[in-house]
Enzyme design. Structure first.
Site, PDB file in Angstrom:
ATOM      1  N   CYS A  51     128.629  53.257  64.416  1.00 19.56           N
ATOM      2  CA  CYS A  51     129.597  53.607  65.588  1.00 19.56           C
ATOM      3  C   CYS A  51     130.316  52.168  65.750  1.00 19.56           C
ATOM      4  O   CYS A  51     130.398  51.220  65.123  1.00 19.56           O
ATOM      5  CB  CYS A  51     128.856  52.264  67.111  1.00 19.56           C
ATOM      6  SG  CYS A  51     129.579  52.241  68.537  1.00 19.56           S
ATOM      7  N   CYS A  54     130.961  49.182  67.686  1.00 23.60           N
ATOM      8  CA  CYS A  54     129.511  47.733  67.496  1.00 23.60           C
ATOM      9  C   CYS A  54     130.854  46.494  66.437  1.00 23.60           C
ATOM     10  O   CYS A  54     131.392  46.644  66.189  1.00 23.60           O
ATOM     11  CB  CYS A  54     128.021  48.402  66.868  1.00 23.60           C
ATOM     12  SG  CYS A  54     126.955  49.346  67.749  1.00 23.60           S
ATOM     13  N   HIS A 113     125.318  47.735  72.201  1.00 22.34           N
ATOM     14  CA  HIS A 113     125.176  49.390  72.254  1.00 22.34           C
ATOM     15  C   HIS A 113     124.456  49.734  73.285  1.00 22.34           C
ATOM     16  O   HIS A 113     124.947  50.300  73.468  1.00 22.34           O
ATOM     17  CB  HIS A 113     124.747  49.504  70.498  1.00 22.34           C
ATOM     18  CG  HIS A 113     124.985  51.369  70.496  1.00 22.34           C
ATOM     19  ND1 HIS A 113     126.338  51.531  70.242  1.00 22.34           N
ATOM     20  CD2 HIS A 113     124.561  52.640  70.507  1.00 22.34           C
ATOM     21  CE1 HIS A 113     126.367  52.759  69.533  1.00 22.34           C
ATOM     22  NE2 HIS A 113     125.813  53.491  70.629  1.00 22.34           N
ATOM     23  N   ASN A 153     135.823  55.751  81.677  1.00 13.82           N
ATOM     24  CA  ASN A 153     134.945  56.727  81.311  1.00 13.82           C
ATOM     25  C   ASN A 153     133.384  56.722  81.367  1.00 13.82           C
ATOM     26  O   ASN A 153     133.047  57.010  79.516  1.00 13.82           O
ATOM     27  CB  ASN A 153     135.599  58.306  80.518  1.00 13.82           C
ATOM     28  CG  ASN A 153     137.450  58.530  81.068  1.00 13.82           C
ATOM     29  OD1 ASN A 153     137.504  58.687  82.471  1.00 13.82           O
ATOM     30  ND2 ASN A 153     137.894  58.400  79.977  1.00 13.82           N
ATOM     31  N   SER A 161     133.669  59.264  74.493  1.00 15.25           N
ATOM     32  CA  SER A 161     132.867  60.040  73.312  1.00 15.25           C
ATOM     33  C   SER A 161     132.379  59.276  72.615  1.00 15.25           C
ATOM     34  O   SER A 161     131.553  59.287  71.328  1.00 15.25           O
ATOM     35  CB  SER A 161     134.543  60.195  71.964  1.00 15.25           C
ATOM     36  OG  SER A 161     135.604  59.286  71.838  1.00 15.25           O
ATOM     37  N   HIS A 164     128.724  53.025  73.378  1.00 14.82           N
ATOM     38  CA  HIS A 164     129.207  51.912  72.992  1.00 14.82           C
ATOM     39  C   HIS A 164     129.299  51.503  74.563  1.00 14.82           C
ATOM     40  O   HIS A 164     130.739  52.180  74.869  1.00 14.82           O
ATOM     41  CB  HIS A 164     129.452  51.543  72.079  1.00 14.82           C
ATOM     42  CG  HIS A 164     129.238  50.116  72.198  1.00 14.82           C
ATOM     43  ND1 HIS A 164     129.089  49.306  71.298  1.00 14.82           N
ATOM     44  CD2 HIS A 164     130.363  48.973  72.522  1.00 14.82           C
ATOM     45  CE1 HIS A 164     128.988  48.119  70.492  1.00 14.82           C
ATOM     46  NE2 HIS A 164     129.551  48.339  72.268  1.00 14.82           N
ATOM     47  N   HIS A 166     131.522  51.190  76.759  1.00 13.72           N
ATOM     48  CA  HIS A 166     133.486  49.789  76.780  1.00 13.72           C
ATOM     49  C   HIS A 166     134.125  51.605  77.963  1.00 13.72           C
ATOM     50  O   HIS A 166     134.172  52.202  78.448  1.00 13.72           O
ATOM     51  CB  HIS A 166     133.611  50.741  75.376  1.00 13.72           C
ATOM     52  CG  HIS A 166     134.395  52.364  75.159  1.00 13.72           C
ATOM     53  ND1 HIS A 166     133.040  52.800  75.589  1.00 13.72           N
ATOM     54  CD2 HIS A 166     135.461  53.026  75.102  1.00 13.72           C
ATOM     55  CE1 HIS A 166     133.936  54.339  75.134  1.00 13.72           C
ATOM     56  NE2 HIS A 166     134.878  54.384  75.258  1.00 13.72           N
ATOM     57  N   GLN A 168     138.864  51.630  79.210  1.00 14.57           N
ATOM     58  CA  GLN A 168     139.622  52.071  78.213  1.00 14.57           C
ATOM     59  C   GLN A 168     141.146  51.169  79.277  1.00 14.57           C
ATOM     60  O   GLN A 168     140.614  50.923  80.436  1.00 14.57           O
ATOM     61  CB  GLN A 168     140.557  53.248  78.685  1.00 14.57           C
ATOM     62  CG  GLN A 168     139.129  53.413  77.647  1.00 14.57           C
ATOM     63  CD  GLN A 168     140.049  54.952  76.537  1.00 14.57           C
ATOM     64  OE1 GLN A 168     140.774  55.218  76.619  1.00 14.57           O
ATOM     65  NE2 GLN A 168     138.897  56.156  76.650  1.00 14.57           N
TER      66      GLN A 168
HETATM   67  O1  G1P Z   1     140.492  58.533  74.892  1.00 12.21           O
HETATM   68  P1  G1P Z   1     139.294  59.347  74.819  1.00 12.21           P
HETATM   69  O2  G1P Z   1     138.022  57.912  75.552  1.00 12.21           O
HETATM   70  O3  G1P Z   1     138.951  59.878  73.226  1.00 12.21           O
HETATM   71  O4  G1P Z   1     139.346  60.466  76.262  1.00 12.21           O
HETATM   72  C1  G1P Z   1     138.507  60.667  76.910  1.00 12.21           C
HETATM   73  O5  G1P Z   1     139.644  60.057  77.438  1.00 12.21           O
HETATM   74  C2  G1P Z   1     140.798  60.371  77.310  1.00 12.21           C
HETATM   75  C3  G1P Z   1     141.970  59.476  78.859  1.00 12.21           C
HETATM   76  O6  G1P Z   1     141.099  59.688  80.098  1.00 12.21           O
HETATM   77  C4  G1P Z   1     141.284  61.315  78.184  1.00 12.21           C
HETATM   78  O7  G1P Z   1     142.192  61.490  77.945  1.00 12.21           O
HETATM   79  C5  G1P Z   1     140.449  62.461  76.613  1.00 12.21           C
HETATM   80  O8  G1P Z   1     140.827  63.935  76.972  1.00 12.21           O
HETATM   81  C6  G1P Z   1     138.629  62.055  76.974  1.00 12.21           C
HETATM   82  O9  G1P Z   1     137.958  62.742  76.224  1.00 12.21           O
END
Ligand code: G1P
Ligand code: G1P
Lengths: 346, 346
Positions: A51, A54, A113, A153, A161, A164, A166, A168
């Site tokens: 990961c 981590c 994690h 997300n 993706s 873990h 998290h 943004q």
């Molecule tokens: O930034 P990551 O986690 O790779 O990507 C994810 O979040 C982003 C922000 O919402 C999106 O644009 C991506 O399509 C999604 O897969």
């Protein structure tokens, strides 16, 4: 609320965006032979060598994470926004473009994690909120950053993706579309009433008590009257607070408590690690006064029928109008009635 | 187009909605450890006993389909819109709702369970367009129906619950959100220029030749400058035609040809039965003149990297702004360069 509406198609107004949404309460009865999702894997190790989030592990960009013990943030190795973009405009007939600049960061909620927000302690969640506050303030005070979007997300069905825990932060020059819609409405109401529209709304909801899921001293979690996603919810402070930087220490703990409570309800709904996108809308960081702002956090979860069957926002919803298959009241009742202890602990 | 923009984040204006979209061309380079989709199953029987859309079979509602040989439509057994809803308004403090009425229909493209649009003959596709015309006219002329939305959800990743080739029509009283946005812009331009904005746009695109995928005598298929989905495209007539009911017989065949050509390109992109939601935006059926209208069909496909990796419109896109990871020009170049014969036939 007219009883007719409960069973018949109708439209509801989102008072924050001015957009109507279509509600088709009777429609969830239809059989489903469509796509089913894989159920989320919930037993992960506390540390995963593979990961890149981590502690101590190498990231995609080549750097190593520190051996962090508290929530930890860093600039996204694959940022969608870059900070050193030259200011440019392009106009050619009917083509219009302009440069955009900003910063994308990743916020690890925990070194562990294996956890998710509903499984973290109140004090650990409070630490996450503290880091969000720091990011909002620091990024927001940078030159040319007028908006800071904090979001998470959760779950691979929501494009996450890495499991873990998290979220943004994407901070940028221009006010993004969804926020711009709300600014107009919030301003309008403020100018007419010298009160935030959400302050009045939360009071009305508390009085009606039809869409409330959780409440504590400073916060309320509810299904907004105009919810689009099947189990969409909103967490908002009772008093008008423009952004999370203005929370008192007590309010911060209240916020952590309701966040934990709400995400436990979610996990309990289908006995799964419940996927969603969550985001905090708060005052722009454009240096202006924003007396109209009342921050709120929304959850947009895709699941509709079970841990594996989601609502698809596709054809009609993409080309015509947002549409939902159960009412906000049905969703709220279901969520409110769920136990407040995580299903994995009972 | 400024070369800087090609590699740096920028925003582009959608001239039909007035909304900006964020383009992050460099971002598609990031590695993907997230969700992968199952590849679409492409060898289906021509007739499936278990399919409620195949000729003669029993539908969910209990009725049997006729032994249809041409495209066939019927009222959806689980309609989101109902036609006999009492006209009502509800207002209570900050809660606003009103009844909505309409009709939902299903349009089977072919009796053959195994085909899709790109695999059908031009004359069979022309028959589908004829049925769309009939639905638009008949539903649109009903009392209280002011908008007719024709669309297709293709592939289970787009929420399609049955692989039998079919689309839907949702007709209703109120003008839906996405169409309302466009009406304002189309009107504005018409009043200023006495020309449709899309007439001028298509001419500009043909001259620039940077985003064109296919062209025939009457139609153009292109990636719009402001595309959001990775391989989003638009098919539009060169002359201003307000709705499909106004197509000449020759134009109808041209439309079928470009529809087939475009969907073949799509299937060839990742050598898969390419999923998308497609929709036709055309003049409202509110009985008014709509000189500003220029119908167009858009495709919103989710795939980004391969037959199994899609673009997720989640956190940032839901809470802030539509965002894409490749430019419209890159997408157009890729699509334009693909063979015009379906991969399964070579
Ligand atoms: O930034 P990551 O986690 O790779 O990507 C994810 O979040 C982003 C922000 O919402 C999106 O644009 C991506 O399509 C999604 O897969
Ligand atoms: O009508 P269907 O095919 O059952 O359902 C599909 O298309 C509808 C219209 O876009 C959506 O509301 C549903 O979420 C989707 O699953």
């Amino acid at each position: 609320m007219s009883k007719e509406f409960n069973n018949n198609p109708h439209r509801r107004l989102n008072i924050l965006t001015g957009e109507w949404i279509l509600v088709s309460p009777h429609r969830n009865k239809r059989p489903w032979q469509g796509k089913t999702e894989k159920q989320a894997v919930t037993d992960r190790p506390q540390y995963d060598l593979a990961c890149y989030l981590c502690p101590t592990n190498e990231r995609m960009g080549g750097e190593n994470n520190p051996d962090y013990k508290k929530p930890y943030s860093f600039v996204n190795d694959f940022s969608a926004l870059l900070n050193d973009v030259k200011d440019e405009k392009y106009e050619n007939g009917l083509l219009y473009a302009e440069s955009e600049s900003g910063i994308c960061k990743v916020v690890c909620f925990s070194p562990d994690h294996s956890v998710t927000l509903p499984l973290m302690s109140i004090s650990a969640i409070t630490d996450v909120i503290s880091l969000w506050q720091k990011e909002y303030k620091e990024l927001g005070s940078m030159k040319g950053i007028n908006h800071v979007q904090i979001f998470e997300n959760k779950g691979d069905v929501m494009g996450c993706s890495n499991p873990h825990p998290h979220g943004q932060v994407w901070a940028q020059k221009n006010i993004p579309l969804e926020v711009a819609k709300k600014i107009d409405r919030l301003k309008d109401y403020w100018e007419k009433n010298q009160k935030s529209i959400l302050e009045d709304y939360v009071q009305q909801e508390l009085k009606l008590d039809e869409r409330i899921i959780l409440e504590n001293e400073h916060f309320v979690a509810l299904v907004p009257y105009w919810a689009v996603w099947p189990y969409e919810t909103m967490i908002l402070p009772k008093r008008k607070i423009a952004h999370i930087g203005l929370l008192t220490e007590k309010e911060k703990v209240s916020y952590a408590e309701i966040l934990k409570g709400m995400t436990i309800k979610y996990d309990n709904l289908f006995k799964t690690s419940f996927p969603y996108s969550a985001g905090i809308h708060q005052a722009p960081t454009d240096g202006e006064e924003h007396p109209e702002w009342h921050f709120h956090m929304s959850f947009y979860p895709p699941l509709l029928r079970s841990a594996t069957v989601k609502k698809f926002m596709v054809g009609y919803e993409m080309f015509a109008n947002p549409q939902r298959d159960i009412t906000a009241e049905q969703a709220a009742e279901t969520l409110a009635s769920l136990p407040s202890i995580h299903y994995s602990k009972t």
